[in-house]
Design a protein around this motif. Structure first.
Motif, mmCIF file in Angstrom:
data_model
loop_
_atom_site.group_PDB
_atom_site.id
_atom_site.type_symbol
_atom_site.label_atom_id
_atom_site.label_comp_id
_atom_site.label_asym_id
_atom_site.label_seq_id
_atom_site.Cartn_x
_atom_site.Cartn_y
_atom_site.Cartn_z
ATOM 1 N N THR A 1 44.830 47.134 84.621
ATOM 2 C CA THR A 1 45.342 47.511 85.934
ATOM 3 C C THR A 1 46.581 46.687 86.265
ATOM 4 N N THR A 2 47.353 47.171 87.212
ATOM 5 C CA THR A 2 48.534 46.452 87.705
ATOM 6 C C THR A 2 48.403 46.332 89.208
ATOM 7 N N LYS A 3 48.699 45.141 89.721
ATOM 8 C CA LYS A 3 48.632 44.909 91.159
ATOM 9 C C LYS A 3 49.847 44.088 91.576
ATOM 10 N N GLU A 4 50.338 44.380 92.766
ATOM 11 C CA GLU A 4 51.497 43.667 93.296
ATOM 12 C C GLU A 4 51.023 42.543 94.219
ATOM 13 N N PHE A 5 51.652 41.368 94.086
ATOM 14 C CA PHE A 5 51.311 40.206 94.900
ATOM 15 C C PHE A 5 52.577 39.645 95.547
ATOM 16 N N PRO A 6 52.474 39.152 96.784
ATOM 17 C CA PRO A 6 53.620 38.487 97.405
ATOM 18 C C PRO A 6 53.822 37.107 96.777
ATOM 19 N N VAL A 7 55.069 36.674 96.692
ATOM 20 C CA VAL A 7 55.385 35.338 96.173
ATOM 21 C C VAL A 7 55.471 34.381 97.351
ATOM 22 N N GLU A 8 54.743 33.281 97.264
ATOM 23 C CA GLU A 8 54.788 32.233 98.288
ATOM 24 C C GLU A 8 55.554 31.046 97.725
ATOM 25 N N VAL A 9 56.048 30.175 98.621
ATOM 26 C CA VAL A 9 56.793 28.996 98.189
ATOM 27 C C VAL A 9 56.080 27.743 98.668
ATOM 28 N N ASP A 10 55.940 26.788 97.758
ATOM 29 C CA ASP A 10 55.429 25.459 98.089
ATOM 30 C C ASP A 10 56.562 24.464 97.879
ATOM 31 N N PHE A 11 56.850 23.695 98.907
ATOM 32 C CA PHE A 11 57.847 22.636 98.786
ATOM 33 C C PHE A 11 57.127 21.334 98.463
ATOM 34 N N TYR A 12 57.713 20.530 97.601
ATOM 35 C CA TYR A 12 57.187 19.190 97.402
ATOM 36 C C TYR A 12 58.336 18.184 97.504
ATOM 37 N N ASN A 13 57.973 16.944 97.768
ATOM 38 C CA ASN A 13 58.929 15.857 98.035
ATOM 39 C C ASN A 13 59.730 16.102 99.311
ATOM 40 N N LYS A 14 59.106 16.752 100.306
ATOM 41 C CA LYS A 14 59.781 16.946 101.601
ATOM 42 C C LYS A 14 60.145 15.598 102.208
ATOM 43 N N ASN A 15 59.276 14.613 102.011
ATOM 44 C CA ASN A 15 59.521 13.283 102.570
ATOM 45 C C ASN A 15 60.639 12.541 101.839
ATOM 46 N N LYS A 16 61.156 13.090 100.755
ATOM 47 C CA LYS A 16 62.252 12.463 100.013
ATOM 48 C C LYS A 16 63.582 13.181 100.229
ATOM 49 N N MET A 17 63.604 14.105 101.214
ATOM 50 C CA MET A 17 64.873 14.732 101.572
ATOM 51 C C MET A 17 65.724 13.683 102.284
ATOM 52 N N LYS A 18 67.021 13.875 102.290
ATOM 53 C CA LYS A 18 67.886 12.942 103.003
ATOM 54 C C LYS A 18 67.530 12.953 104.484
ATOM 55 N N ASP A 19 67.697 11.811 105.133
ATOM 56 C CA ASP A 19 67.342 11.662 106.545
ATOM 57 C C ASP A 19 68.015 12.716 107.416
ATOM 58 N N GLY A 20 67.229 13.258 108.346
ATOM 59 C CA GLY A 20 67.754 14.228 109.294
ATOM 60 C C GLY A 20 67.691 15.667 108.819
ATOM 61 N N TYR A 21 67.133 15.907 107.634
ATOM 62 C CA TYR A 21 67.069 17.267 107.089
ATOM 63 C C TYR A 21 65.622 17.730 106.993
ATOM 64 N N THR A 22 65.443 19.013 107.171
ATOM 65 C CA THR A 22 64.127 19.634 107.065
ATOM 66 C C THR A 22 64.290 21.040 106.487
ATOM 67 N N PRO A 23 63.341 21.514 105.693
ATOM 68 C CA PRO A 23 63.490 22.859 105.116
ATOM 69 C C PRO A 23 63.201 23.947 106.142
ATOM 70 N N GLU A 24 63.947 25.031 106.052
ATOM 71 C CA GLU A 24 63.698 26.205 106.877
ATOM 72 C C GLU A 24 62.889 27.195 106.049
ATOM 73 N N LEU A 25 62.619 28.351 106.611
ATOM 74 C CA LEU A 25 61.896 29.370 105.863
ATOM 75 C C LEU A 25 62.711 29.789 104.646
ATOM 76 N N PRO A 26 62.080 29.856 103.482
ATOM 77 C CA PRO A 26 62.815 30.222 102.269
ATOM 78 C C PRO A 26 63.099 31.723 102.205
ATOM 79 N N ILE A 27 64.172 32.056 101.529
ATOM 80 C CA ILE A 27 64.489 33.447 101.225
ATOM 81 C C ILE A 27 64.058 33.662 99.777
ATOM 82 N N ILE A 28 63.096 34.533 99.574
ATOM 83 C CA ILE A 28 62.493 34.727 98.258
ATOM 84 C C ILE A 28 62.981 36.041 97.663
ATOM 85 N N ASN A 29 63.392 35.982 96.400
ATOM 86 C CA ASN A 29 63.844 37.184 95.715
ATOM 87 C C ASN A 29 63.375 37.133 94.268
ATOM 88 N N PRO A 30 62.489 37.971 93.833
ATOM 89 C CA PRO A 30 61.870 39.074 94.549
ATOM 90 C C PRO A 30 60.738 38.569 95.450
#
Length: 83
Positions: free
Chosen positions: A12-41
């Motif tokens: 069988t074939t089934k379609e699944f949505p792709v989710e994103v997990d961020f890691y090392n958020k605490n190691k981003m440069k000061d004052g920055y935070t991730p926004e919602l990702p644009i996923i393709n596909p």
């Protein structure tokens, strides 16, 4: 061997949505935070035996944010997680 057992399963074939997990958020440069990702596909199709497909919980791409201070475009390997 003179005898072999072969198990036949429904394919069988089934379609699944792709989710994103961020890691090392605490190691981003000061004052920055991730926004919602644009996923393709946004969705991927998985083909296999019905028993295996039925066990899939979700599919995720993991993105490393260490040192990030601007918009990034990354290609990521997808990981399939079971229930």
């Amino acid at each position: 061997p003179s005898v072999t057992t072969v198990t036949i399963e429904e394919k069988t074939t089934k379609e699944f949505p792709v989710e994103v997990d961020f890691y090392n958020k605490n190691k981003m440069k000061d004052g920055y935070t991730p926004e919602l990702p644009i996923i393709n596909p946004k969705n991927v199709s998985v083909t296999g035996s019905k028993a295996v497909i039925d066990r899939i919980q979700n599919i995720k791409a993991t993105i490393n944010l260490e040192g990030v201070d601007q918009t990034v475009e990354k290609e990521a390997k997808l990981t399939v997680y079971d229930k």
